[in-house]
Enzyme design. Structure first.
Site, PDB file in Angstrom:
ATOM      1  N   CYS A  98     -14.014 -13.793  12.719  1.00  0.00           N
ATOM      2  CA  CYS A  98     -13.504 -14.268  11.427  1.00  0.00           C
ATOM      3  C   CYS A  98     -13.125 -13.044  10.602  1.00  0.00           C
ATOM      4  CB  CYS A  98     -14.585 -15.071  10.715  1.00  0.00           C
ATOM      5  SG  CYS A  98     -14.174 -15.409   8.999  1.00  0.00           S
ATOM      6  N   CYS A 102      -8.794 -15.188   4.571  1.00  0.00           N
ATOM      7  CA  CYS A 102      -8.014 -16.422   4.391  1.00  0.00           C
ATOM      8  C   CYS A 102      -8.591 -17.324   3.310  1.00  0.00           C
ATOM      9  CB  CYS A 102      -7.954 -17.216   5.679  1.00  0.00           C
ATOM     10  SG  CYS A 102      -8.021 -16.223   7.160  1.00  0.00           S
ATOM     11  N   THR A 189     -18.020 -16.646   3.186  1.00  0.00           N
ATOM     12  CA  THR A 189     -17.363 -15.810   4.183  1.00  0.00           C
ATOM     13  C   THR A 189     -16.791 -14.540   3.545  1.00  0.00           C
ATOM     14  OG1 THR A 189     -16.822 -17.693   5.564  1.00  0.00           O
ATOM     15  CG2 THR A 189     -15.419 -15.764   5.805  1.00  0.00           C
ATOM     16  N   GLU A 255     -21.316 -14.088   6.526  1.00  0.00           N
ATOM     17  CA  GLU A 255     -21.447 -15.023   5.412  1.00  0.00           C
ATOM     18  C   GLU A 255     -22.646 -14.610   4.561  1.00  0.00           C
ATOM     19  OE1 GLU A 255     -20.303 -16.348   8.367  1.00  0.00           O
ATOM     20  OE2 GLU A 255     -18.415 -17.080   7.542  1.00  0.00           O
ATOM     21  N   HIS A 290      -7.464 -24.745   4.246  1.00  0.00           N
ATOM     22  CA  HIS A 290      -8.373 -24.055   5.168  1.00  0.00           C
ATOM     23  C   HIS A 290      -8.440 -24.788   6.510  1.00  0.00           C
ATOM     24  CE1 HIS A 290     -10.660 -20.474   5.522  1.00  0.00           C
ATOM     25  NE2 HIS A 290     -11.727 -21.105   5.992  1.00  0.00           N
ATOM     26  N   TYR A 294      -7.485 -22.947  10.338  1.00  0.00           N
ATOM     27  CA  TYR A 294      -8.212 -22.946  11.606  1.00  0.00           C
ATOM     28  C   TYR A 294      -7.273 -23.175  12.794  1.00  0.00           C
ATOM     29  CZ  TYR A 294     -12.815 -22.924   9.330  1.00  0.00           C
ATOM     30  OH  TYR A 294     -13.927 -22.577   8.614  1.00  0.00           O
ATOM     31  N   CYS A 297      -6.497 -19.171  13.199  1.00  0.00           N
ATOM     32  CA  CYS A 297      -7.540 -18.176  13.535  1.00  0.00           C
ATOM     33  C   CYS A 297      -8.328 -18.563  14.770  1.00  0.00           C
ATOM     34  CB  CYS A 297      -8.457 -17.921  12.344  1.00  0.00           C
ATOM     35  SG  CYS A 297      -9.751 -19.150  12.082  1.00  0.00           S
ATOM     36  N   GLU A 445     -18.773 -22.725  12.887  1.00  0.00           N
ATOM     37  CA  GLU A 445     -17.787 -22.792  11.818  1.00  0.00           C
ATOM     38  C   GLU A 445     -16.653 -23.752  12.179  1.00  0.00           C
ATOM     39  OE1 GLU A 445     -15.403 -19.400  10.696  1.00  0.00           O
ATOM     40  OE2 GLU A 445     -15.902 -19.795   8.614  1.00  0.00           O
TER      41      GLU A 445
HETATM   42 FE1  SF4 Z   1     -12.392 -16.804   8.919  1.00  0.00          FE
HETATM   43 FE2  SF4 Z   1     -10.673 -18.404  10.137  1.00  0.00          FE
HETATM   44 FE3  SF4 Z   1     -11.589 -19.001   7.681  1.00  0.00          FE
HETATM   45 FE4  SF4 Z   1      -9.865 -16.976   8.104  1.00  0.00          FE
HETATM   46  S1  SF4 Z   1      -9.467 -19.174   8.418  1.00  0.00           S
HETATM   47  S2  SF4 Z   1     -11.664 -16.958   6.819  1.00  0.00           S
HETATM   48  S3  SF4 Z   1     -10.598 -16.197  10.051  1.00  0.00           S
HETATM   49  S4  SF4 Z   1     -12.757 -18.885   9.589  1.00  0.00           S
HETATM   50 FE    FE Z   2     -14.018 -20.638   7.344  1.00  0.00          FE
END
Ligand code: SF4
Ligand code: FE
Length: 483
Positions: A98, A102, A189, A255, A290, A294, A297, A445
């Site tokens: 991670c 983001c 995060t 986190e 968000h 995902y 990422c 996550e």
């Molecule tokens: Fe982390 Fe993925 Fe959230 Fe970006 S989108 S903060 S990489 S979990």
């Molecule tokens: Fe996240």
């Protein structure tokens, strides 16, 4: 834009109040447990200067017309939304972790459109303040912790009904200069790698929850903010000094539990204060962005896991087996399905009233609901292909030991052309992503991040337009009247 080196230097200037393992952390940037997560965020700065990735990693600011890092951008088109997902896949591939930045980006976009509509409908004056904050973020190329999740206490009670009123972040005092807030945000995060923290409410709120309807931004080292580091599986391996047992020798995520002990926020940094009717909109939009994220990422991390599984198969001498090839294809199919969802919800996005683009919420929720399942199956297949050695193997210190090292070397050998250490390294990388420190980001996550599966089911039910589907059926079945 900041370079990676300038970013690291800017973190050193922060005076964060951090605790880890019951002790105060004076220098988080060089702390071996935290450092890998800082490396991941630094990658978001580094790649912005790489000509190969410029179109993904940078954008033209809608506020200043200047070139900015895309992580500080307010999306201006569906192409921007698609590029965001592609950028996240790229960073997942480069870090297998991670990379944390983001959450702030998703918060910017949610607060931007919500504050605009709130001002338009209620005559408040939040949007301009927020845009001023955004200009500052873009000019300074900041990393911002988007903070949504409250502790929530008894899940069966509304915020105002809780035995302890601080279990949701709330305003405890208002005066002419600003507000005083108290509460905490969980699972934050990248909080220790952030310059600022942008707070939002955590759920839809009612009239009696007015004190909980707050959004604001503060420097991460503002007086009264306290960080308690969240530990991860196998985290103390980072204190051992080696590079093998950690699995990922450079990157990670983190986190924290962030506590606000009666913290002052000046009015120019307040973006919602009491407008409970707009809390739900802010939550829904942030969560939607968000959930889209995902689809980028996790796919990038999935690419690394698939590659690692393929290498493990080669090192084990099993690469030609048809069931192995089939399992790899299955992993790719699942991974690309997730990517398809991320791209789809982006391409079907639309402009909000502020001009900032929002993803298609139905498709973003479908994206995330698939994310709650497919990475688990991809991880299962990776473990299947790797074999049990990934969890029973001796340590790096045993490999290096003068007396027992030769036994580890001899008996952990796979195909003769590959050094035993390489085989151990690829096993440890798979362990790291499926069971170790990075499994926070890839597994749990995927389930709970950006909202647990039930939250997506509620949104999917709400967006489904069931009456229209029934109407299609009624007409084709020859049922003349609605009953
Ligand atoms: Fe982390 Fe993925 Fe959230 Fe970006 S989108 S903060 S990489 S979990
Ligand atoms: Fe996240």
């Amino acid at each position: 834009m900041k370079t990676a080196q300038e970013y690291e230097a800017s973190l050193r200037e922060l005076k964060l109040n951090i605790f880890m393992f019951g002790e105060k952390v004076e220098n988080p940037v060089d702390h071996p447990v935290i450092r890998p997560s800082m490396n991941s965020v630094a990658k978001t700065y580094e790649l912005a200067f790489d000509p190969r990735y410029e179109s993904l990693m940078t954008a033209t600011s809608s506020l200043t017309g200047k070139k900015i890092n895309r992580f500080t951008h307010l999306h201006q088109s569906t192409a921007d939304l698609i590029n965001k997902v592609k950028m996240q896949r790229l960073l997942g591939q480069k870090t297998a972790s991670c990379f944390q930045r983001c959450v702030g980006m998703d918060a910017f976009n949610a607060v931007d459109s919500t504050s605009f509509e709130m001002d338009r409908d209620l005559g408040t004056q939040y949007h301009q303040r927020f845009r001023n904050f955004m200009r500052y973020v873009q000019e300074e190329d900041l990393t911002v912790d988007g903070a949504m999740t409250d502790p929530k206490g008894d899940r069966g009670l509304r915020p105002f009904q809780q035995a302890d009123p601080d279990l949701y972040m709330r305003v405890v005092k208002r005066d002419k200069d600003g507000i005083i807030v108290r509460g905490a945000k969980c699972h934050q995060t990248g909080a220790l790698n952030s310059h600022e923290i942008l707070v939002m409410p955590t759920i839809n709120l009612g009239e009696q929850d007015q004190d909980y309807a707050i959004s604001f931004a503060l420097p991460s080292d503002a007086d009264g903010i306290l960080y308690i580091y969240g530990r991860q599986s196998c985290d103390t391996r980072k204190l051992e000094g080696g590079t093998l047992d950690v699995g990922n020798c450079r990157y990670g995520g983190h986190e924290s539990l962030v506590v606000f002990e009666d913290v002052f926020v000046p009015w120019e940094r307040v973006f919602m204060c009491g407008e409970y009717q707009y809390a739900g909109m802010m939550v829904e939009r942030f969560a939607g962005y968000h959930r889209q994220s995902y689809g980028g990422c996790k796919v990038g991390v999935g690419d690394v896991l698939i590659g690692a599984a393929a290498m493990a198969a080669e090192y084990n001498g099993a690469a030609k087996a048809s069931h192995i090839k089939d399992k790899l294809v299955e992993m790719i199919h699942l991974n690309e399905t997730l990517y398809s969802c991320g791209i789809a919800c982006s391409s079907q996005g639309d402009a909000t009233a502020s001009g900032t683009y929002l993803i298609d919420l139905m498709l973003a929720n479908v994206c995330k609901l698939n994310i709650t399942r497919f990475p688990y199956e991809i991880a299962r297949l990776a473990e299947d292909i790797a074999g049990g050695l990934m969890v029973t193997m001796p340590s790096e210190k045993d490999l290096r030991h003068p007396q027992i090292g030769p036994y580890v070397e001899k008996y952990l050998k796979g195909i003769s052309s590959v050094p035993t250490e390489y085989r151990m390294r690829i096993m440890r990388l798979i362990e790291n992503m499926t069971l170790g420190a990075a499994a926070v980001g890839y597994r749990t996550e995927s389930l709970h991040g950006a909202g647990s599966p039930q939250a997506q089911r509620i949104m999917i039910a709400r967006q489904a337009n069931m009456e229209q589907k029934k109407e299609f059926a009624r007409i084709l079945a020859g049922i003349e009247e609605e009953h």
